[in-house]
Design an enzyme around this catalytic site. Structure first.
Site, PDB file in Angstrom:
ATOM      1  N   HIS A   1      -4.377  -0.033   5.052  1.00 25.84           N
ATOM      2  CA  HIS A   1      -3.463   0.317   3.974  1.00 25.84           C
ATOM      3  C   HIS A   1      -2.157   0.747   4.625  1.00 25.84           C
ATOM      4  O   HIS A   1      -2.184   1.499   5.589  1.00 25.84           O
ATOM      5  CB  HIS A   1      -4.082   1.454   3.156  1.00 25.84           C
TER       6      HIS A   1
ATOM      7  N   ARG B   1       5.299   1.953  -3.404  1.00 31.41           N
ATOM      8  CA  ARG B   1       6.019   0.769  -2.947  1.00 31.41           C
ATOM      9  C   ARG B   1       6.341  -0.110  -4.143  1.00 31.41           C
ATOM     10  O   ARG B   1       7.429  -0.669  -4.249  1.00 31.41           O
ATOM     11  CB  ARG B   1       5.183  -0.012  -1.944  1.00 31.41           C
TER      12      ARG B   1
END
Ligand SMILES: Cc1cc2nc3c(=O)[nH]c(=O)nc-3n(C[C@H](O)[C@H](O)[C@H](O)COP(=O)(O)OP(=O)(O)OC[C@H]3O[C@@H](n4cnc5c(N)ncnc54)[C@H](O)[C@@H]3O)c2cc1C
Ligand code: SF4
Ligand code: FES
Lengths: 408, 575, 117
Positions: B237, B258
């Protein structure tokens, strides 16, 4: 950042040795107090000074509720408490939670709490067999009410903080009651009355200390939950004494046992209490308005047309009706199983006479079954197998014209 | 003599996969004797609890199983086991509904009262069901409560250390357990054994799963001789917190940051994602972002903390605080200000796509051995979509539970006889660290293997480093055979670390071996010496089993395109 | 599940710790709500004593004043519980209730007393 020295006192108990246990002191160099959790403190001590020290953790991000302990006199999660959260002038004192048997050092046995969850029926039991999720708006009052309470991570901090847990062995404790509350307020749940009856006696043990509310790491207020249950019971609890007895035999033995000292002290308090009660009793008698938990009156409710109920089948029907109790009135929905297996119509309660889970009819095996503990009943409702103490309960019914009416 | 227990069904682990399997098996067959054993407390261990994002499922009429299926294959870069993936997406719909109606989960709603679904990376339709950013807590609390309600016995803090086999080595008879509280072994024999310990790649410097996990299930399955697949596929991740010196390091910052437009900067203050993926920049997929960050970090452009920075402040502090309260709080606990400043992050080991090769019923290559959840391989191919992980555990856990109830109904409950001496041999070997006066500390070795894996079998790999890694794993294994553990046997955490290490060694070896054998970059597996995906070469699954010398033997089998052809996959949503 | 009998080596758990036991920092960390509960009980006992004194020694201004103060104190804390019981005030404000109600009550009584005497 310069390192500072902190004195860390850790409660140690070794099951191989037994005894009372006590604190052992360690000195730890703390590099960065704001980036060091209590778990890091313990891990450092374990790696560098004393590998035998025992504590519990799993997720390390405040999601699993494994690392509850008493840190400087207050219940907190070790992974969510940093060194910088504690005044620099104080030692760091780490001690296991109250009210749970200690396995080793900071590790406790949390089964007493899980058992209480079972005793208060704090598990979801669907009201009816649905295939689609219930349509509930996000801002529905029930959801606003319980939003926070469903985030409980069962860390036990509240149970440790509540002094009443130690004084009333039957008390379910704040965690189980917070869950019971979330279910009682949940319109999808089918054990409303049973759970209310199971949870209410415990609620009376609450003294509004609000300790649980203070310590909950998720910001849940079990106090509020308990009050909610009491208020709900005040207006909605049906008095069903026999159900309580059944539970008695089934409930696992209470784990918060009373020892002798508590009992004797308890007795002493009772004597003083009685004396005070006699003095003030007259005042109380005047102010009491009488019992408030009222039983709902029975009434005939229409199920619908008989012709709509298929022959040779068991149909579960949800009855919606207005119930008046005292000055309140509310809509109640209640499922009823109507059997047309033979010529005779029989109306059964869906609640299993054992612990009140929902019973379903299975066409394949030609039996009623309860998924909780495997209770099985034949087509006439008599017990074939499992723990239920008696046959399925029935409602009285009558036929008026083409309508079937049930006495609820 | 070691204490022993018998059951019809032994379930190792108590995450979502294990609990779902237990509930469905029991409900279909109420007289089954089920025994659950877990390394942690009831329902508290594992990653299911830690799920933040949510659960991918097709609910909306505009969406379709076909789309979800294709997204999953696309994410997996075509090497998924298609039949498993198809079951996953089609059964997910019924599963999520039953979790609401039977077990009382309550997911976030739309204003009209239907279940809300949010967007997640790599999906052609918004289909992620969630409860705030604490979806895992809702799922695990409700499932645990149902297990407690049914009175299914659970042995807490009792870990499985090895699977037991019969004389032929082809049938699993149960598992050898270690009761961490008493510090003693326990033999559990069962008509069927389900392993669902949820992978959890904690053998890296930074990892997202809780440090309690240690790839035990994968290690156990491998040691028992089950066929494992695609072990090189470990997902990283891109946004794990860096907190020097703390166990919390590696904990996730949500992907949504994000998605919402957060920027990533290297140590020189450059938005490096613009160089790697000019079109989408930070919104690129997990593997691309992780790889890019890793390259920056290893090319001398790391931040003083050894990672890169994430910045969300330009979105406006109020926006950040309102939409990511949990993440802001997590940062604040460590003195970082997500709403107003930059926060140091690093890629962090997140999920193992590989695992035991299983059929649609969860049956592994060994008799009476079933596997579900993250421990099973094949569904996700080379990369998992966010939201397909918990989905796999719940959906396939449910399928396996149903299959098991049938399997055990058909006269398969009889217990096989465990090979004589297996228990004694294993127990003696495992207890030796207590008897030594000196030897390496498991804590040190664990640290060493984490650093080694991070540097050599990590986000970006290459041939020479992988070869070195295999040699180093041997060296660590050698030292591990001389480990010493001090203190008594009750709740000895040093001993726990020692046993954890043994699993990590086996799994590291599998990952490095498979990674070396795949000479291309595909999904989560990236090789700097073979930076291209090679569809003329790479459409195989790496099947791996333990050879007679204890080292993994690898066999490449071509991917079976049973439902969709390669062209269909390649042409799906191009660009 | 069936467990064979032989040598199930039991482990000896320590009896649960009690609130405040082995807990040097507990007193300083006792939350306000707990004090509210405790002081309400203490004031109840005080009321009993003062009531007896008040009846046996009538028209002693000091006793009357003390009784009034104690009753007010006790009653305001009781009011706190009632307000929380019926959710008339959100639990969020429980700490404020615990100190503000008695303070307001005592000040009011003081003023009333001053007006009368
Ligand atoms: C931080 C984080 C966030 C995530 N977010 C998402 C997300 O948003 N969406 C998504 O789809 N997926 C997500 N995932 C992935 C997802 O959580 C996993 O894929 C899934 O939960 C795995 O479930 P499981 O049941 O297989 O295993 P787990 O839930 O991990 O359960 C494993 C169980 O096995 C027990 N166990 C371990 N070892 C032993 C042993 N030796 N003996 C006995 N018991 C043992 C553990 O205690 C635990 O009870 C996330 C993972 C992490 C770590
Ligand atoms: S209510 Fe709060 S303190 Fe109590 S168990 Fe749940 S999370 Fe922990
Ligand atoms: S370790 Fe999970 S809550 Fe602290």
């Amino acid at each position: 950042m310069s390192a500072t020295k902190r004195n860390v006192r850790v409660f140690r108990y070794d099951p191989a040795v037994g005894g009372d246990g006590g604190f052992r002191d360690y000195t730890l160099e703390v590099e960065n107090a704001s980036a060091m959790t209590m778990l890091d403190v313990l891990l450092h001590i374990q790696r560098e000074q004393d590998p035998t020290i025992a504590f519990r953790f799993a997720c390390r991000v405040a999601m699993c509720g494994s690392c509850g302990m008493v840190i400087n006199g207050r219940e907190r999660l070790a992974c969510k408490t940093n060194v910088s959260d504690l005044p620099p002038s104080e030692d760091i004192t780490l001690r296991p939670m109250n009210h749970f048997p200690v396995i080793k050092d900071l590790v406790v046995d949390m089964d007493p709490m899980f058992n209480k969850f079972r005793e208060t029926l704090s598990f979801f039991e669907p009201k009816e067999q649905l295939t689609e999720p219930a349509r509930i708006a996000p801002d529905a009052p029930e959801r606003e009410e319980i939003r926070l309470a469903t985030d409980c991570i069962a860390c036990g901090c509240c149970v440790s903080s509540c002094t009443m847990v130690d004084h009333h062995p039957d008390y379910a404790g704040p965690a189980a009651l917070a869950r019971a509350y979330a279910l009682i307020a949940d319109s999808r749940d089918g054990l409303f009355q049973e759970r209310l009856a199971a949870a209410l006696p415990s609620c009376h043990e609450c003294r509004t200390e609000t300790n649980c509310t203070e310590v909950c790491p998720k910001g849940i207020s079990p106090t509020r939950a308990i009050k909610y249950i009491q208020r709900t019971a005040l207006v909605q609890l049906e008095v069903t004494p026999k159900e309580a007895e059944v539970e008695e035999t089934e409930a696992p033995p209470a784990r918060w046992e009373v020892d002798r000292a508590t009992f004797i002290r308890g007795a002493g308090v009772a004597v003083i209490g009685a004396a005070v009660a006699v003095t003030l009793g007259s005042v109380a008698a005047i102010t009491t308005v009488g019992p408030t938990e009222s039983a709902a009156a029975e009434e005939w409710v229409s199920v619908g047309r008989i012709a709509d109920l298929p022959q040779g089948k068991v149909t579960t029907v949800l009855l919606n009706y207005e119930a008046r109790s005292g000055i309140y009135s509310q809509t109640i929905s209640k499922p009823v199983m109507i059997s047309r297996l033979s010529d005779e119509i029989i109306c059964y309660k869906t609640a299993c006479p054992h612990l009140g889970c929902t019973v379903h009819f299975e066409n394949q095996s030609d039996e009623f079954r309860c998924a909780c503990h495997g209770g099985t009943f034949d087509r006439s409702g008599s017990v074939i197998a499992g723990p239920p103490p008696r046959a399925l309960d029935r409602y009285r019914h009558k036929i008026e014209g083409d309508q079937l009416l049930v006495l609820i | 003599m070691t204490q022993s227990v018998k059951a019809d069904l032994l379930i190792v682990g108590m995450g979502a996969a294990a609990s779902m399997a237990a509930l469905y098996a029991l409900d279909a067959n109420p007289d089954l004797n089920i025994l659950i054993v877990t390394k942690a407390l009831k329902g508290k261990g594992g990653c299911s609890r830690m799920v933040q994002g949510g659960f991918n499922v097709v609910l909306h009429p505009m969406d379709s199983h076909e789309k979800h299926f294709m997204d999953t294959l696309k994410g997996g870069q075509y090497i998924n086991k298609q039949d498993l993936a198809y079951t996953l997406v089609t059964e997910a719909t019924a599963t999520i509904k039953e979790m609401e109606t039977r077990f009382g989960c309550f997911f976030d709603r739309n204003p009209d009262g239907t279940i809300h679904q949010k967007p997640f990376a790599g999906q052609s339709y918004d289909r992620t069901v969630h409860k705030g950013d604490l979806t895992g807590i809702e799922i695990m609390s409700r499932l645990t409560e149902q297990v407690i309600k049914r009175g299914i016995p659970v042995l807490e803090e009792t870990r499985a250390v090895d699977l037991l086999l019969d004389e032929s080595g082809k049938t699993v008879t149960g598992a050898l357990l270690f009761d961490m509280r008493r510090g003693d072994f326990l033999v559990a024999e069962a008509g069927a054994t389900l392993v669902a310990t949820g992978g959890g790649p904690t053998q890296y410097r930074f990892h997202a799963p809780g440090p309690e996990k240690s790839v035990d299930g994968l290690g156990m399955l491998y040691r028992a001789g089950a066929v494992m697949m695609d072990m090189e596929m470990v997902q990283f991740h891109p946004t794990g917190l860096i907190i020097p010196g703390s166990v919390v390091a590696g904990a996730l910052l949500e992907e949504g940051l994000r998605g919402a437009g957060a920027y990533l900067f290297n140590g020189n203050g450059e938005r490096y994602m613009l160089n790697y993926a000019p079109d989408v920049a930070e919104r690129a997929t997990r593997d691309v972002v992780s790889r890019s960050s890793y390259i920056e970090m290893t090319s001398g452009r790391a931040t003083p903390e050894g990672g890169v920075y994430i910045q969300a402040s330009h979105l406006g502090p109020e926006f950040v605080l309102k939409n990511f309260p949990g993440m802001a709080e997590r940062c604040r606990q460590f003195g970082y200000d997500l709403a107003r400043g930059r926060v140091p992050i690093s890629p962090t080991a997140h999920f193992v796509m590989g695992g035991a090769a299983v059929d649609l019923n969860g049956q592994s290559s060994l008799e009476k051995l079933f596997v579900a959840g993250e421990d099973a391989g094949g569904v996700h191919g080379a990369n998992r979509l966010g939201g397909n992980g918990i989905c796999e555990s719940c959906v396939l856990g449910r399928q396996v539970g149903k299959a098991l109830s049938k399997h055990l109904h058909n006269g398969n409950r009889a217990l096989a006889t465990t090979r004589k001496d297996q228990v004694k041999e294993t127990a003696d070997r495992l207890l030796r660290p207590f008897t030594r006066d000196s030897g390496p500390s498991p804590f040190d070795l664990r640290k060493r293997i984490k650093e080694m894996n991070w540097n050599k079998v990590g986000v970006v790999r290459d041939g020479p480093h992988l070869t070195e890694a295999l040699a180093e794993i041997d060296a660590i294994a050698d030292e591990a055979s001389r480990m010493r553990v001090s203190g008594g046997r009750n709740y000895n955490m040093m001993y726990t670390a020692a046993v954890d290490l043994l699993s990590m060694i086996d799994v590291s070896r599998m990952v490095a071996t498979s990674a070396l054998a795949r000479e291309e970059t595909r999904g989560a597996h990236s090789r700097s010496d073979f930076p291209k995906q090679r569809d003329d070469y790479g459409l195989f699954n790496s099947n791996l089993r333990r050879g007679s010398d204890g080292k993994p033997v690898i066999e490449k089998t071509p991917v079976a395109f049973t439902r969709k052809s390669l062209e269909e996959c390649q042409n799906y949503r191009k660009g | 599940m069936s467990v064979t009998e032989d040598e199930a080596k039991p482990i000896q758990y320590r009896k649960h710790l009690r609130w405040g036991e082995h807990d040097p920092n507990r007193r300083a960390n006792t939350p306000l709500g707990m004090w509210a509960w405790l002081w309400q009980r203490v004031s109840a006992l005080l009321i009993v004593v003062l009531l007896v004194l008040h009846i046996s020694l009538p028209y002693k201004l000091a006793i009357q004043f003390l009784l009034l103060l104690t009753v007010t104190f006790h009653a305001t804390l009781g009011l706190r519980v009632i307000l929380l019981d019926f959710n008339l005030v959100s639990i969020r404000h429980h700490r404020t209730l615990a100190w503000a109600l008695p303070v307001v009550g005592l000040i009011a009584i003081f003023i009333v007393w001053r007006c009368i005497y």
